[in-house]
Scaffold this active site. Sequence first.
Site, PDB file in Angstrom:
ATOM      1  N   HIS A  25       0.872  -1.179   0.000  1.00 19.33           N
ATOM      2  CA  HIS A  25       0.000   0.000   0.000  1.00 19.33           C
ATOM      3  C   HIS A  25       0.911   1.232   0.000  1.00 19.33           C
ATOM      4  O   HIS A  25       1.653   1.455  -0.954  1.00 19.33           O
ATOM      5  CB  HIS A  25      -0.923  -0.095   1.221  1.00 19.33           C
ATOM      6  CG  HIS A  25      -2.037   0.895   1.282  1.00 19.33           C
ATOM      7  ND1 HIS A  25      -2.411   1.705   0.235  1.00 19.33           N
ATOM      8  CD2 HIS A  25      -2.876   1.230   2.298  1.00 19.33           C
ATOM      9  CE1 HIS A  25      -3.425   2.469   0.610  1.00 19.33           C
ATOM     10  NE2 HIS A  25      -3.727   2.209   1.865  1.00 19.33           N
TER      11      HIS A  25
ATOM     12  N   HIS B  25      -2.631  -2.341  -9.796  1.00 17.34           N
ATOM     13  CA  HIS B  25      -3.583  -1.752  -8.857  1.00 17.34           C
ATOM     14  C   HIS B  25      -4.835  -2.600  -8.835  1.00 17.34           C
ATOM     15  O   HIS B  25      -5.221  -3.154  -9.863  1.00 17.34           O
ATOM     16  CB  HIS B  25      -3.941  -0.320  -9.285  1.00 17.34           C
ATOM     17  CG  HIS B  25      -4.438   0.496  -8.141  1.00 17.34           C
ATOM     18  ND1 HIS B  25      -5.731   0.450  -7.725  1.00 17.34           N
ATOM     19  CD2 HIS B  25      -3.787   1.342  -7.316  1.00 17.34           C
ATOM     20  CE1 HIS B  25      -5.864   1.253  -6.687  1.00 17.34           C
ATOM     21  NE2 HIS B  25      -4.711   1.802  -6.414  1.00 17.34           N
TER      22      HIS B  25
ATOM     23  N   ASP C 299       2.641   5.469  -7.101  1.00 13.92           N
ATOM     24  CA  ASP C 299       3.886   5.342  -6.359  1.00 13.92           C
ATOM     25  C   ASP C 299       5.110   5.136  -7.226  1.00 13.92           C
ATOM     26  O   ASP C 299       6.236   5.173  -6.737  1.00 13.92           O
ATOM     27  CB  ASP C 299       3.782   4.162  -5.364  1.00 13.92           C
ATOM     28  CG  ASP C 299       2.957   4.541  -4.157  1.00 13.92           C
ATOM     29  OD1 ASP C 299       2.991   5.715  -3.788  1.00 13.92           O
ATOM     30  OD2 ASP C 299       2.268   3.668  -3.613  1.00 13.92           O
TER      31      ASP C 299
HETATM   32  N1  CMC Z   1       4.347  -7.000 -10.578  1.00 10.93           N
HETATM   33  C1  CMC Z   1       4.196  -8.195 -11.141  1.00 10.93           C
HETATM   34  N2  CMC Z   1       3.052  -8.882 -11.192  1.00 10.93           N
HETATM   35  C2  CMC Z   1       1.986  -8.314 -10.614  1.00 10.93           C
HETATM   36  C3  CMC Z   1       2.050  -7.050  -9.980  1.00 10.93           C
HETATM   37  C4  CMC Z   1       3.282  -6.392  -9.977  1.00 10.93           C
HETATM   38  N3  CMC Z   1       3.423  -5.208  -9.411  1.00 10.93           N
HETATM   39  N4  CMC Z   1       0.834  -6.733  -9.492  1.00 10.93           N
HETATM   40  C5  CMC Z   1       0.034  -7.750  -9.796  1.00 10.93           C
HETATM   41  N5  CMC Z   1       0.733  -8.717 -10.479  1.00 10.93           N
HETATM   42  C6  CMC Z   1       0.208  -9.958 -11.043  1.00 10.93           C
HETATM   43  C7  CMC Z   1      -0.050 -10.984  -9.962  1.00 10.93           C
HETATM   44  O1  CMC Z   1       1.092 -11.800  -9.781  1.00 10.93           O
HETATM   45  C8  CMC Z   1      -1.216 -11.732 -10.538  1.00 10.93           C
HETATM   46  O2  CMC Z   1      -0.732 -12.582 -11.552  1.00 10.93           O
HETATM   47  P1  CMC Z   1      -1.420 -14.053 -11.745  1.00 10.93           P
HETATM   48  O3  CMC Z   1      -2.818 -13.772 -12.202  1.00 10.93           O
HETATM   49  O4  CMC Z   1      -0.567 -14.725 -12.769  1.00 10.93           O
HETATM   50  O5  CMC Z   1      -1.360 -14.726 -10.399  1.00 10.93           O
HETATM   51  C9  CMC Z   1      -2.026 -10.647 -11.248  1.00 10.93           C
HETATM   52  O6  CMC Z   1      -1.070  -9.640 -11.613  1.00 10.93           O
HETATM   53  C10 CMC Z   1      -3.133 -10.040 -10.395  1.00 10.93           C
HETATM   54  O7  CMC Z   1      -2.518  -9.591  -9.186  1.00 10.93           O
HETATM   55  P2  CMC Z   1      -3.232  -9.542  -7.770  1.00 10.93           P
HETATM   56  O8  CMC Z   1      -2.208  -9.808  -6.717  1.00 10.93           O
HETATM   57  O9  CMC Z   1      -4.477 -10.359  -7.794  1.00 10.93           O
HETATM   58  O10 CMC Z   1      -3.655  -8.035  -7.710  1.00 10.93           O
HETATM   59  P3  CMC Z   1      -4.209  -7.298  -6.435  1.00 10.93           P
HETATM   60  O11 CMC Z   1      -5.330  -6.463  -6.918  1.00 10.93           O
HETATM   61  O12 CMC Z   1      -4.488  -8.251  -5.335  1.00 10.93           O
HETATM   62  O13 CMC Z   1      -2.964  -6.418  -5.984  1.00 10.93           O
HETATM   63  C11 CMC Z   1      -1.471  -4.609  -5.738  1.00 10.93           C
HETATM   64  C12 CMC Z   1      -2.860  -5.050  -6.213  1.00 10.93           C
HETATM   65  C13 CMC Z   1      -1.345  -3.090  -5.829  1.00 10.93           C
HETATM   66  C14 CMC Z   1      -1.266  -5.042  -4.265  1.00 10.93           C
HETATM   67  C15 CMC Z   1      -0.410  -5.314  -6.633  1.00 10.93           C
HETATM   68  O14 CMC Z   1      -0.583  -4.913  -7.980  1.00 10.93           O
HETATM   69  C16 CMC Z   1       1.020  -5.044  -6.157  1.00 10.93           C
HETATM   70  O15 CMC Z   1       1.515  -5.767  -5.289  1.00 10.93           O
HETATM   71  N6  CMC Z   1       1.688  -4.021  -6.767  1.00 10.93           N
HETATM   72  C17 CMC Z   1       3.021  -3.651  -6.309  1.00 10.93           C
HETATM   73  C18 CMC Z   1       2.922  -2.816  -5.047  1.00 10.93           C
HETATM   74  C19 CMC Z   1       2.435  -1.414  -5.337  1.00 10.93           C
HETATM   75  O16 CMC Z   1       2.905  -0.751  -6.261  1.00 10.93           O
HETATM   76  N7  CMC Z   1       1.514  -0.948  -4.517  1.00 10.93           N
HETATM   77  C20 CMC Z   1       0.999   0.431  -4.579  1.00 10.93           C
HETATM   78  C21 CMC Z   1      -0.434   0.477  -4.986  1.00 10.93           C
HETATM   79  S1  CMC Z   1      -0.914   2.138  -5.475  1.00 10.93           S
HETATM   80  C22 CMC Z   1      -0.854   3.037  -4.017  1.00 10.93           C
HETATM   81  C23 CMC Z   1      -1.893   2.648  -3.088  1.00 10.93           C
HETATM   82  O17 CMC Z   1      -3.080   2.896  -3.338  1.00 10.93           O
HETATM   83  O18 CMC Z   1      -1.537   2.140  -2.027  1.00 10.93           O
END
Ligand code: CMC
Length: 405
Positions: A246, A285, A341
């Site tokens: 986050h 996201h 970010d």
């Molecule tokens: N790099 C590589 N793969 C990713 C990433 C990433 N940053 N984000 C998602 N994926 C992949 C994930 O591995 C999954 O692949 P598969 O379907 O093959 O298993 C797919 O994309 C869907 O991901 P998810 O984990 O279901 O997505 P989520 O909605 O649960 O997670 C998130 C959202 C923001 C936690 C995630 O994208 C992440 O960890 N990003 C990196 C951390 C980040 O930049 N966070 C800041 C968010 S913006 C500021 C805020 O609002 O806090």
Amino acid sequence: MPITDGGVDATAWRKNLPGIWFLDPGFSVTASTESSITELDGGNGILRYRGYPIEQLAEQSTFLEVSYLLLNGELPSAAEYDQWVYDVTHHTFIHENMRKRFYEGFHYDAHPMGMLVSAIAALSTFYPEAKDITDRENRFIQINRLVSKVPTLAAMAYRASIGMPFVYPDNSLSYTENFLSMMWRVAEPQYDADPVLAKALDVLLILHADHEQNCSTTAMRVVGSSHADPYSAAAGATAALYGPRHGGANEAVIHMLREIGSYDNIPSFIESVKNGEGRLMGFGHRVYKAYDPRARIVKAQADEVFKVTGRNPLLDIALKLEEIALEDDYFKSRNLYPNVDFYTGLIYQAMNFPMDMFTVLFAIGRMPGWLSHWNEAIEQDVRISRPRQVYVGEGERKYVPLSDR
Ligand code: CMC
């Protein structure tokens, strides 16, 4: 069940089909509330506060005006704005015991976010009247205090972490300039912030001010639903923001860019992400399945900031990384785009903020959003947050005395 506004009313569901639950870990398809604060259309990259597009607010407004808008639902008149700025400016001081006894108790290398979480919670002990959450006027006194004092607490956390004396708020400065003064002032009678940097920080605070039902805002609403006072609820929200998935992502992006180190290492880094060995921080996201509109504004601000500070050498790696990722099927097929970010850390670093302050800056920006949601939830008189679970553990078993195990 009728589908209204694209979804199903779970209250009606519960009445018609009692005992039938939904399993939705992470709340991917669960709307936890109705809200009229922020509209987010992730598919089309749209973000509006109270109906106003984020692009217009970032360009024409100020952080305090946006805070007023989020909290009150309307932009202030000139007189209302002046009064709000006056009220915020004149509540920036904190009780001297917080400085002398509380902050001095932390270990010398304490993380500023850990200090901020604790300091916000500690404020509740100074304002016990905050417990009366039913009185609107009383709620807005605490809201005023929290918006005013969080930059003071944040700057104090930084000064404590580097062993520098605290700088008291300067009421003659704007919200952002005052924060910069509390961060950086040394022996000069008044700190003169560079106007470009003060403006850039103000814009970044606007971009962070709200983002509907994200993890920390949900924490704020959940804690608030027990009718805890707003300081305790805001401490919970700040703790939720701390994590690298986050608000901690801006710090994680810089660690990642440093680890990559050079252009040559980008392809192997991308491969490792695709092999599941880590994530591309600052990408992806839960709700944006298009380019995060905030990231576009941040990128433009970065150009302005670097004209003053000089170019952050990590920027080239970030730009190349973005270019490669946006062309790659792995990221394209999962709709992974840069989020807010991805570039904010580079700006903060160029402005000399240490990395462990990045999430603290996010917390200052998000405070009015958290408080708007807290107030909205109280006004909606929402029920206490209490989700169901699907129990998958052992069935009943007989206790075995220690001597027989
Ligand atoms: N790099 C590589 N793969 C990713 C990433 C990433 N940053 N984000 C998602 N994926 C992949 C994930 O591995 C999954 O692949 P598969 O379907 O093959 O298993 C797919 O994309 C869907 O991901 P998810 O984990 O279901 O997505 P989520 O909605 O649960 O997670 C998130 C959202 C923001 C936690 C995630 O994208 C992440 O960890 N990003 C990196 C951390 C980040 O930049 N966070 C800041 C968010 S913006 C500021 C805020 O609002 O806090």
